[in-house]
Design a protein around this motif. Structure first.
Motif, short mmCIF file in Angstrom:
data_model
loop_
_atom_site.label_atom_id
_atom_site.label_comp_id
_atom_site.label_asym_id
_atom_site.label_seq_id
_atom_site.Cartn_x
_atom_site.Cartn_y
_atom_site.Cartn_z
N LEU A 121 44.58 -7.36 -31.68
CA LEU A 121 44.15 -6.05 -31.19
C LEU A 121 44.41 -4.95 -32.20
CD1 LEU A 121 45.30 -6.04 -27.46
CD2 LEU A 121 42.99 -5.65 -28.27
N LEU A 122 45.54 -5.09 -32.93
CA LEU A 122 45.91 -4.05 -33.88
C LEU A 122 44.89 -3.93 -35.01
CD1 LEU A 122 49.74 -4.77 -34.11
CD2 LEU A 122 48.57 -2.99 -32.81
N GLY A 123 44.18 -5.02 -35.28
CA GLY A 123 43.19 -4.97 -36.35
C GLY A 123 41.79 -4.70 -35.85
N ASP A 124 41.65 -4.44 -34.56
CA ASP A 124 40.32 -4.29 -33.98
C ASP A 124 39.91 -2.82 -33.94
OD1 ASP A 124 38.06 -4.21 -32.42
OD2 ASP A 124 38.76 -5.71 -30.98
N GLU A 125 38.96 -2.47 -34.81
CA GLU A 125 38.55 -1.06 -34.93
C GLU A 125 37.93 -0.57 -33.63
OE1 GLU A 125 39.33 0.92 -37.35
OE2 GLU A 125 40.29 -0.73 -38.44
N PRO B 284 26.99 -14.27 -40.53
CA PRO B 284 26.29 -12.98 -40.50
C PRO B 284 25.81 -12.58 -41.89
CG PRO B 284 28.65 -12.69 -40.15
CD PRO B 284 28.40 -14.16 -40.14
N THR B 285 24.62 -12.03 -41.95
CA THR B 285 24.06 -11.57 -43.22
C THR B 285 23.65 -10.12 -43.10
OG1 THR B 285 21.91 -12.38 -42.49
CG2 THR B 285 23.19 -13.86 -43.88
N ILE B 286 24.56 -9.30 -42.65
CA ILE B 286 24.24 -7.88 -42.46
C ILE B 286 24.37 -7.13 -43.78
CG2 ILE B 286 24.91 -5.79 -41.23
CD1 ILE B 286 25.85 -7.66 -38.93
N SER B 287 25.39 -7.50 -44.57
CA SER B 287 25.51 -6.93 -45.91
C SER B 287 24.44 -7.55 -46.82
CB SER B 287 26.88 -7.27 -46.52
OG SER B 287 27.90 -6.60 -45.84
N ASP B 288 23.97 -6.76 -47.77
CA ASP B 288 23.02 -7.27 -48.78
C ASP B 288 21.86 -8.01 -48.17
OD1 ASP B 288 24.73 -6.32 -50.77
OD2 ASP B 288 25.94 -8.16 -50.69
N TYR C 248 26.00 -15.18 -31.98
CA TYR C 248 26.62 -13.86 -31.96
C TYR C 248 25.58 -12.74 -32.05
CZ TYR C 248 31.08 -16.12 -32.17
OH TYR C 248 32.17 -16.87 -31.86
N TYR C 249 24.39 -13.00 -31.51
CA TYR C 249 23.31 -12.03 -31.60
C TYR C 249 23.72 -10.65 -31.06
CZ TYR C 249 18.88 -9.71 -30.78
OH TYR C 249 17.87 -8.79 -30.77
N TYR C 250 24.33 -10.63 -29.87
CA TYR C 250 24.65 -9.35 -29.23
C TYR C 250 25.69 -8.58 -30.03
CZ TYR C 250 21.81 -10.44 -25.16
OH TYR C 250 20.76 -10.71 -24.35
N GLU C 251 26.70 -9.29 -30.53
CA GLU C 251 27.72 -8.64 -31.35
C GLU C 251 27.08 -8.01 -32.58
OE1 GLU C 251 28.11 -11.46 -29.83
OE2 GLU C 251 30.14 -11.72 -29.07
N ALA C 252 26.20 -8.80 -33.24
CA ALA C 252 25.59 -8.32 -34.48
C ALA C 252 24.66 -7.14 -34.20
CB ALA C 252 24.82 -9.46 -35.15
N ARG C 253 23.90 -7.26 -33.14
CA ARG C 253 22.97 -6.17 -32.81
C ARG C 253 23.74 -4.88 -32.52
NH1 ARG C 253 20.11 -6.29 -27.22
NH2 ARG C 253 22.21 -5.50 -26.82
N GLU D 100 30.63 -2.46 -43.14
CA GLU D 100 31.53 -2.30 -42.01
C GLU D 100 31.03 -3.10 -40.79
OE1 GLU D 100 32.88 1.61 -39.76
OE2 GLU D 100 32.60 1.96 -41.91
N ALA D 101 29.71 -3.04 -40.55
CA ALA D 101 29.13 -3.80 -39.45
C ALA D 101 29.35 -5.30 -39.66
CB ALA D 101 27.64 -3.50 -39.32
N GLN D 102 29.16 -5.72 -40.91
CA GLN D 102 29.39 -7.13 -41.25
C GLN D 102 30.83 -7.55 -40.89
OE1 GLN D 102 27.30 -9.34 -43.06
NE2 GLN D 102 28.75 -10.91 -43.71
N SER D 103 31.79 -6.70 -41.27
CA SER D 103 33.17 -7.10 -40.99
C SER D 103 33.48 -7.01 -39.50
CB SER D 103 34.16 -6.29 -41.83
OG SER D 103 33.99 -4.92 -41.62
N THR D 104 32.82 -6.08 -38.77
CA THR D 104 33.00 -6.05 -37.32
C THR D 104 32.56 -7.37 -36.70
OG1 THR D 104 32.52 -3.70 -37.34
CG2 THR D 104 32.43 -4.78 -35.21
N VAL D 105 31.40 -7.88 -37.15
CA VAL D 105 30.89 -9.13 -36.59
C VAL D 105 31.79 -10.29 -36.99
CG1 VAL D 105 28.95 -10.72 -36.52
CG2 VAL D 105 28.55 -8.27 -36.55
N GLU D 106 32.23 -10.28 -38.26
CA GLU D 106 33.13 -11.35 -38.70
C GLU D 106 34.41 -11.32 -37.89
OE1 GLU D 106 33.29 -10.56 -42.86
OE2 GLU D 106 31.50 -11.77 -43.29
#
Lengths: 289, 432, 269
Positions: free
Chosen positions: A57-61, B226-230, B395-400, B422-428
């Motif tokens: 959780l701590l790493g979850d933006e 995920p291929t959101i970056s590049d 993970y379609y919904y997460e990525a979208r 940033e979006a890429q790392s959110t999905v990862e």
């Protein structure tokens, strides 16, 4: 005799307590165990280390954003709402006030309305070309993209909460005022106290048990806020108005289900509410000996 | 006196327990959603004017050969249907599942992979070669079919011909074009008529996802990373979208209701969405005859770019609790085998078939008055055959959602590359 | 004269807040008489579509069944919750002890966990009991709530101990004191608790949606969400359904609100 009476007292508590244990505590223990597990869907394993979900959780933006949002709602909305509810209840409790039944009903009505409709109406009112902008336009204010900007989206959500829940809290205060001995108020009046002094020195102290109740209730409700975030702003723009419970629901049900993580998130909410409620009880639950 | 206290206390204590127990016997024994007898199928679906209506018509058709057959259709919105599926799977109460349930195409992979125990193979429920592969791909996991496609979600560009004419254009000027052509012409329309051609929800990535799919691109590679970056196609889509919004030809609104309102009330003179949007378009009865339908603009300079895409769409799944033989036979005889069914549901519900043989029917060639007598459904079936596959991944919904958040930031002035990283790392993170 | 002037700010404040409260409701009511297109255009005047909307609503949804289910759930929950929670709240305050304060604190924990976290274990329990599709499965989890117990506990603080002692001297049993003296005295609290419980039970959504699977046991909130879940939403019909769904809570409030009125004395003053 005292011992006997004490036992009778416990017997009074038994049915309610038993139900709460069965309906809430048993599932809560299961959720606690779940929060120590990881995995998708039904394939769950014990986490390594056990508190992995909590450190995650701590790493979850997104979690941090929702935590921030929730505390914004708590700090701004709860004090305003309770103050307003208290003032309204006090005004409505004045026997000389006219059309009391009308005011009371009108102020209570919002909380009877289903969420779907109220969110639709609020979204319409705060649309870029909605009533609110039209109204402000008459005073020369430029149109605001209410639901499109983080700060204003949170503001709309707070206004929605005030609209829906102020009347709800007012009901508790009205009921509480009924239990206050009216003669203490009359006595203070006789002594030459003005309306504000009577309110502050006589009414508020006697209402303290109920104020404590509403404070705990609102804190709990706000930290678990789901409805408004889900239906009114859909958490947007970009998580800027999403509440913790809304995120929990997304994590558990709408996305790839991660129930271990969701359970950890629920326990964070539980701990936050519990700490705040404990503080409130310590301050507010003193008995006048 | 003491006695009454005791009795009262005992009553108070046992009351809730008694209630639970009496409720226990009062229940229906939990026979569950799945059919109890051999001739009834239980179905979960969510739109009475659309997929539920289609199911009811399918029931009538199947009853012609199976007079004892009945359907028990339960209306449940998709979000809640997903919650129910998750709850049943997680508590392993599969006995409460219906026989057949409808699943959003974008959520199909996620559910099959997370909860394989919810599904039965749909292998016998259709001849899958009679559906476009782009559509069956949604519900195929490890080469096994789990769903019979229902509505297609094929994307259309719908425009107000009267507004276009006012600016000196016809719908042909918006057919087989690129987005840069579209941008030029739409700005011209805006300048001459004051009406934007498109609208959509701010913070929703629907339009960008349609652009992306039109080039056969997606947010994941073949291995599900995920291929959101590049991602050049994604970057081009976002750039195109931002140009549309900044120049005013795409109006951003804040909610779905407002989006519908923009064209129903004539403030906006067109829309791009799945063909199911035609239902909402037609609620603007005062604009009847003034709409036309064509394909989408395609992305400039992206390899594999086409004028075709999709948004939404759903497929029927057979549950693990189902009477599989009956459910398969029912679906095969109706949604995957009955021209009569599609001929009925098309004009009334605007449900465009995925089942290719249905497109040859005369009904599809019928002119539609609302669209100026254009046989739009035949056109949409043609579009459908050209839609590139969409790799939704699990993970379609997460990525979208992550991309939506990134777009909001980019619109607010953030740097595109870093917002997408940033979006890429959110999905990862969500996948971790 | 001075008295009259002093009332002005009060009326002004009430007036503004009432306007704020009622305007969205006015919009809803008006929308129920308009076409979907007019609702989306924020039309603020009543239209002539009310009967058409009623016909469409009755055609699309089984309103009668949903109203019945919702009413049974809300009424059942309210009656049982008032009994169970008032007894507990009374016990907590009248027989006050340190141990009971601790128990109250522990019970409060039960309301602090989000429902999404406990829903699945709860579903498992009710499914094992064969209570899927049973209204009991909706009522039982809602009848003992820490909040309501706390409300009765807090309100009982104003309950005068002298009365209690007098009643005991008169030889009334402990339970009779609760039933014959406490309950009538606390009418305002019971009214508030009743309104709140009814409203909460009536509007409850997530749990009923999950546990009530069959069409015959749909509730009003489910019906409303169904109306807005399709590809095409008729907003006039939706608003009409919302209006209907709000009425019972309003009626309950109107019936009970006399208890909030000033000047009603309890059994003992």
């Amino acid at each position: 005799m005292d011992r006997r009476r004490n036992l009778t007292g416990w017997a009074f508590l038994l049915p309610a307590s038993l139900l709460i244990v069965l309906i809430s505590f048993v599932p809560m223990i299961q959720a606690l165990l779940l929060s120590l597990q990881t995995g998708r869907g039904t394939r769950l394993n014990w986490a390594d280390p056990l508190w992995y979900n909590y450190t995650r959780l701590l790493g979850d933006e997104i979690f941090k954003q929702t935590l921030f949002n929730t505390f914004v709602y708590l700090i701004i909305q709860v004090p305003i709402m309770l103050t307003l509810a208290l003032i309204l209840a006090n005004l409505l409790n004045n026997p000389r006030l006219r059309w009391r039944a009308f005011w009371r009903t009108a102020i209570f009505l919002p909380c009877a309305v289903s969420l779907v409709a109220y969110s639709l109406v609020f979204r319409t009112m705060f649309a870029t070309d909605g009533f609110v902008n039209d109204f402000l336009g008459m005073f020369g204010v430029a149109p605001v993209n209410w639901l499109g900007e983080p700060d204003t989206a949170r503001a709309v959500l707070i206004i929605g909460l005030l609209w829906r829940w102020t009347g709800f809290n007012m009901i508790f205060f009205l009921a509480g005022l009924q239990n206050i001995d009216r003669s203490t108020i009359e006595a203070a009046r006789m002594d030459g106290a003005n309306a504000f002094q009577v309110f502050w020195r006589v009414t508020v102290p006697q209402l303290r048990p109920i104020i404590l109740l509403t404070a705990i209730m609102s804190t709990n409700g706000t930290l678990q806020l789901f409805d408004e975030s889900w239906a009114l702003t859909r958490g947007g723009p970009a998580y800027a108005s999403m509440s913790m419970s809304h995120y929990l629901y997304e994590v558990s049900f709408q996305r790839n289900p991660n129930f271990g993580y969701g359970a950890a998130l629920s326990y964070v909410i539980l701990i936050l509410v519990a700490v705040l409620a404990f503080i409130q009880l310590r301050i507010g639950d003193k008995r006048d000996q | 006196m003491k006695r009454t206290t005791k009795i009262a206390t005992v009553v108070a204590m046992t009351l809730p327990v008694a209630l639970i127990l009496s409720g226990c016997s009062g229940g229906d024994g939990g026979s569950g959603g799945g059919s109890g007898d051999d001739n009834t199928l239980t179905v979960w679906a969510w739109d009475p004017n659309f997929n539920i209506y289609a199911m009811q018509e399918a029931e009538k058709i199947y009853q012609q050969d199976h007079p004892d057959f009945t359907l028990d259709i339960v209306e449940t919105p998709w979000d809640d249907l997903q919650t129910k599926l998750t709850t049943l799977a997680q508590s392993q109460e599969y006995g409460e599942l219906p026989d057949i349930f409808l699943v959003q195409n974008n959520a199909f992979q996620k559910n099959v992979i997370n909860y394989p125990d919810l599904f039965s193979e749909a292998t016998d429920a259709a001849d899958f070669s009679q559906f476009p592969q782009a559509v069956t791909d949604y519900s195929t996991v490890d080469a096994v079919n789990y769903g019979v496609p229902f509505d297609s979600g094929t994307a259309i560009g719908a425009y107000r011909t009267d507004v276009l004419a006012e600016a000196g254009y016809t719908v042909d000027d918006f057919t087989d074009i690129t987005w840069s052509d579209f941008q030029t012409k739409a700005e011209d329309v805006l300048a001459k008529t004051g009406k934007p051609l498109l609208s959509g929800q701010a913070g929703s990535s629907d339009t960008i996802m349609m652009m992306l799919q039109s080039a056969g691109a997606s947010l994941f590679d073949a291995d599900g990373n995920p291929t959101i970056s590049d991602n050049p196609a994604l970057e081009k889509s976002i750039e195109t979208y931002i140009d549309l919004v900044k120049s005013g030809v795409f109006t951003e609104v804040n909610s779905w209701d407002e989006y519908i309102g923009t064209f129903v009330n004539g403030a906006v003179a067109g829309t791009i969405n799945g063909v199911w949007i035609s239902g909402s378009l037609q609620t603007a009865t005062d604009q009847s005859g003034e709409w036309a339908v064509t394909n989408l603009p395609k992305l400039d300079g992206v390899s594999g770019a086409t004028n075709y895409s999709a948004n939404g769409g759903s497929s029927w799944a057979i549950s693990s609790n189902a009477n599989v033989d009956l459910a398969s036979d029912f679906l095969k005889s109706t949604f995957a085998g009955s021209t009569a069914l599609y001929d009925t549901i098309l004009p009334k519900a605007g449900a465009v078939a995925n089942w290719i043989p249905a497109g040859d029917s005369d009904v599809y060639a019928q002119p539609v008055d609302f669209f100026g007598g254009q046989p739009i459904y035949a056109d949409v079936v043609t579009f459908g055959a050209s839609v590139p596959s969409n790799n939704t991944g699990v993970y379609y919904y997460e990525a979208r959602d992550a991309v939506s958040a990134a777009i909001t930031k980019i619109m607010g002035g953030a740097d595109m590359a870093s917002a997408l990283d940033e979006a890429q790392s959110t999905v990862e993170f969500a996948m971790g | 004269m001075i008295n009259k002037l002093r009332g002005v700010p009060a009326y002004l404040f009430l007036g503004i807040w009432t306007l704020f409260s009622l305007f969205p409701l006015y919009f809803m009511a008006v929308s129920a008489t308009n076409t979907s297109q007019d609702v989306l255009a924020s039309r603020l005047l009543p239209g002539g579509e009310l009967f058409a909307n009623i016909a469409k609503l009755l055609d699309a949804q089984n309103v009668g069944a949903a109203m019945t289910s919702s009413f049974l759930i809300a009424a059942g929950t309210t009656v049982l919750a008032l009994i169970i929670c008032s007894i507990a709240g009374y016990g907590f305050e009248v027989y006050h002890s340190k141990g009971k304060d601790v128990l109250m604190g522990v019970l409060l924990l039960a309301m602090m966990i989000p429902f999404a976290a406990t829903m699945i274990p709860l579903f498992q329990v009710f499914a094992k009991l064969g209570l899927v599709n049973s209204l009991f499965a909706v009522i039982v989890p809602a009848i003992s709530t820490p909040l309501l117990i706390l409300l009765f506990r807090q309100s009982s603080r104003a309950f005068p101990t002298e009365i209690l002692e007098a009643a005991r001297v008169d030889g009334l049993s402990e339970f009779s004191i609760y039933a014959r003296i406490y309950v009538p005295t606390m009418r305002a609290t019971f009214a508030a608790a009743g309104v709140i419980t009814f409203m909460t039970a009536w509007n409850n959504y997530l749990w009923p949606r999950v546990i009530l699977i069959k069409n015959e046991v749909q509730t009003m909130p489910m019906l409303i969400v169904n109306l807005s879940a399709g590809y095409v939403t008729d907003y006039g019909v939706l608003m009409l359904a919302v209006l209907l769904a709000s009425l019972p809570t309003v009626v309950v409030f109107l019936l009970l609100q006399r208890q909030f009125a000033e000047g009603i004395t309890g059994a003992i003053k």
